[in-house]
Design an enzyme around this catalytic site. Sequence first.
Site, PDB file in Angstrom:
ATOM      1  N   CYS A 272       0.831  -1.216   0.000  1.00  0.00           N
ATOM      2  CA  CYS A 272       0.000   0.000   0.000  1.00  0.00           C
ATOM      3  C   CYS A 272       0.857   1.254   0.000  1.00  0.00           C
ATOM      4  CB  CYS A 272      -0.873   0.028   1.262  1.00  0.00           C
ATOM      5  SG  CYS A 272      -1.872  -1.400   1.460  1.00  0.00           S
TER       6      CYS A 272
HETATM    7  N1  SAJ Z   1       6.740   2.105   8.717  1.00  0.00           N
HETATM    8  C1  SAJ Z   1       7.751   2.878   9.268  1.00  0.00           C
HETATM    9  N2  SAJ Z   1       7.436   3.736  10.272  1.00  0.00           N
HETATM   10  C2  SAJ Z   1       6.156   3.860  10.741  1.00  0.00           C
HETATM   11  C3  SAJ Z   1       5.150   3.069  10.158  1.00  0.00           C
HETATM   12  C4  SAJ Z   1       5.455   2.196   9.153  1.00  0.00           C
HETATM   13  O1  SAJ Z   1       8.905   2.791   8.865  1.00  0.00           O
HETATM   14  O2  SAJ Z   1       5.937   4.655  11.661  1.00  0.00           O
HETATM   15  C5  SAJ Z   1       7.063   1.207   7.609  1.00  0.00           C
HETATM   16  C6  SAJ Z   1       6.738  -0.232   7.905  1.00  0.00           C
HETATM   17  O3  SAJ Z   1       7.862  -0.878   8.458  1.00  0.00           O
HETATM   18  C7  SAJ Z   1       6.401  -0.787   6.516  1.00  0.00           C
HETATM   19  C8  SAJ Z   1       5.801   0.400   5.803  1.00  0.00           C
HETATM   20  O4  SAJ Z   1       6.235   1.566   6.520  1.00  0.00           O
HETATM   21  O5  SAJ Z   1       7.576  -1.189   5.841  1.00  0.00           O
HETATM   22  C9  SAJ Z   1       4.278   0.377   5.753  1.00  0.00           C
HETATM   23  O6  SAJ Z   1       3.866   0.165   7.067  1.00  0.00           O
HETATM   24  P1  SAJ Z   1       2.294   0.317   7.507  1.00  0.00           P
HETATM   25  O7  SAJ Z   1       2.284   0.316   9.011  1.00  0.00           O
HETATM   26  O8  SAJ Z   1       1.682   1.456   6.826  1.00  0.00           O
HETATM   27  O9  SAJ Z   1       1.699  -1.076   7.099  1.00  0.00           O
HETATM   28  P2  SAJ Z   1       0.960  -1.509   5.772  1.00  0.00           P
HETATM   29  O10 SAJ Z   1       1.766  -1.291   4.557  1.00  0.00           O
HETATM   30  O11 SAJ Z   1       0.486  -2.881   6.041  1.00  0.00           O
HETATM   31  O12 SAJ Z   1      -0.241  -0.470   5.692  1.00  0.00           O
HETATM   32  C10 SAJ Z   1      -1.511  -0.918   5.966  1.00  0.00           C
HETATM   33  C11 SAJ Z   1      -2.389   0.133   5.363  1.00  0.00           C
HETATM   34  N3  SAJ Z   1      -3.733  -0.376   5.340  1.00  0.00           N
HETATM   35  C12 SAJ Z   1      -4.445  -0.183   4.210  1.00  0.00           C
HETATM   36  O13 SAJ Z   1      -4.005   0.374   3.237  1.00  0.00           O
HETATM   37  C13 SAJ Z   1      -5.816  -0.703   4.242  1.00  0.00           C
HETATM   38  C14 SAJ Z   1      -2.343   1.399   6.188  1.00  0.00           C
HETATM   39  O14 SAJ Z   1      -3.362   2.307   5.734  1.00  0.00           O
HETATM   40  C15 SAJ Z   1      -2.582   1.099   7.631  1.00  0.00           C
HETATM   41  O15 SAJ Z   1      -2.557   2.314   8.392  1.00  0.00           O
HETATM   42  C16 SAJ Z   1      -1.474   0.178   8.101  1.00  0.00           C
HETATM   43  O16 SAJ Z   1      -1.659  -1.054   7.375  1.00  0.00           O
HETATM   44  C17 SAJ Z   1      -1.553  -0.077   9.582  1.00  0.00           C
HETATM   45  O17 SAJ Z   1      -1.873   0.882  10.312  1.00  0.00           O
HETATM   46  O18 SAJ Z   1      -1.215  -1.205   9.971  1.00  0.00           O
END
Ligand code: SAJ
Length: 449
Positions: A272
Site C-alpha cells: 500500500c
Molecule cells: N513504517 C515505518 N514507520 C512507521 C510506520 C510504518 O517505517 O511509523 C514502515 C513499515 O515498516 C512498513 C511500511 O512503513 O515497511 C508500511 O507500514 P504500515 O504500518 O503502513 O503497514 P501496511 O503497509 O500494512 O499499511 C496498511 C495500510 N492499510 C491499508 O491500506 C488498508 C495502512 O493504511 C494502515 O494504516 C497500516 O496497514 C496499519 O496501520 O497497519
Amino acid sequence: MKAVLLEKIERRTAHIGVIGLGYVGLPLAVEFARAGFRVLGYDVSERVVKLINGGKSHIADVSASAVADLVRTGKLEATTDATRLGELDAMSIAVPTPLAKTRDPDMSYVLSATETVARSARPGQLIILESTTYPGTTRELLQPAMEARGFVVGSDVFLAFSPERVDPGNERWTTKNTPKVVGGITADCTEVAVALYSSCIEKVVPVSSPEAAELTKLLENTFRSVNIAMVNEMAIVCDKLGVNVWEVIDAAATKPFGFMRFTPGPGIGGHCIPLDPHYLAWKMRTLNYKTRFIDLASEINSEMPMYVVKKVSAALNEERKAVKGSRVLVLGIAYKRDIDDMRESPALDVISLLQELGAEVSYHDPHVPHFAEDGIRLKSVALTEGVLRDADAVVIVTDHSSVDYQRVVNEASLVIDTRNATSRTMTGRAHIVSLSDSPLSSKAVGASS
Ligand code: SAJ
C-alpha cells in the site's frame, strides 16, 4: 431498478459477487455470505477457485473452516466462468492495482475486470470498484464501459467506488468493523451501495462522488508515507546532531494532542504505502501539477536502505574492516514486524546494496524461511550462537517480536539497529550502532552533570 435492488438487499435474496479473491476479496465475500447472501466469488486463478470450493482458504485472515461452512451451506461458491457474472445483482471488484517498473499505475487488472463485468452486465446490477486507484478511475473507465453496453448509469445500472481498508494480520480492525467509505456516480448509486455494505459492515460512510472516495484512500496512505518520511529525515537530522531520534520521538509522543507517533526505519515496504501515493502523483502529472510532498516522501523513504548500508559500512570501518568480504547477517526481512510478507520490503534493497559492496550476506527471519526476489535467492539461517559470533555485523532491519535481542547483543560483536529493537537490552558483547547514533548526547549529558 433501485427499488427492486434495495428490496433484494433488504431481504438478502440478492446474488452478490466478488471479483478477485485475494486478501481483500475473500474476506469481503465471507462477510457478504455471513450476512445471508448467496455469494459468487470470481477469480482468474483455477488454483484459488478450486481451493475455495474445496473448503480451504489461501488468505491468513480467513479460516478454512469459515470457507468450508459457507461452501457447504451453498452461501459461497467460486468460479472462473465470467459468463456467470450475469446472474449477479451486485458485485465488488477487488483486483490488484500495482505500479509498473516506471512507477506509473498498472491498470491492466482493473481494465480486464471492467471488460469482464461489462460484457456480462445486465440492467439492475450494482457494480462497486474497491481497488486503490487514481481519482477518476470509476467515472473515466468503468462508467463508459457500462454506457458502451447501452446502460444509463444511475437508472439501468448503479456504479460506485469504495476503498478497501484491509490490514492483513490486524485482528483488531477487520473487514466487518472497519468503517467503509462509499461514493456513487449518482445519489441513487450511493444509496444502493450503502445499503449493500450496511448489510455486513458495521459503519458505512457515504461521500458525494467516486472521486471523493478514491481520494479518501489516497489521503490515508499518503498521510502515512509523508509522515514516515518526515521521521526518517528526523533520524538523519538527529544523527548529524548526535541526538537519539527514538528518545526524541518518545518524548514528543508524550504530547497528548496534536502529535502522532511514527517511527524511522530502513525504508518502507508493503503493498500500500510505497505504491498508493504514486497513483495520485501520476494523475496530477496529467493535470500538470507536481505533488511535491508525495515525490519528496518517496525520495526520502527510498533513500533509507542506502543510509542503512552507509551506517553498516562506517561501523565496520571503525573496526578496521571493509564491507567487502565481511559476513553480514540481516535480522528480519519481512516488510514489517511479525508478518511474513516480503512485498517491496526495504530489506531487499539493503541486501542487494551490501552484496554490491562485496559483503557475504545471510539473513534470519522466523517468518520468512526462504525467498527469491530481484535476483536474490536466500534461505533463512538458524540464529545460533555460532552464526551470531561469526557475523562481522548484524543488521536489524525488521524487529520481529519473537527474536531474543538480548541474546543478539550478548553474542554478536557489532549490531546496527534500524528499529530500536535493542533499546531494552542490557549491555552485552556487541557494539550497538543506532539509526541515529548519539555519541555527542552521552558527552552532552556528562557535560551537564
Ligand atoms: N513504517 C515505518 N514507520 C512507521 C510506520 C510504518 O517505517 O511509523 C514502515 C513499515 O515498516 C512498513 C511500511 O512503513 O515497511 C508500511 O507500514 P504500515 O504500518 O503502513 O503497514 P501496511 O503497509 O500494512 O499499511 C496498511 C495500510 N492499510 C491499508 O491500506 C488498508 C495502512 O493504511 C494502515 O494504516 C497500516 O496497514 C496499519 O496501520 O497497519
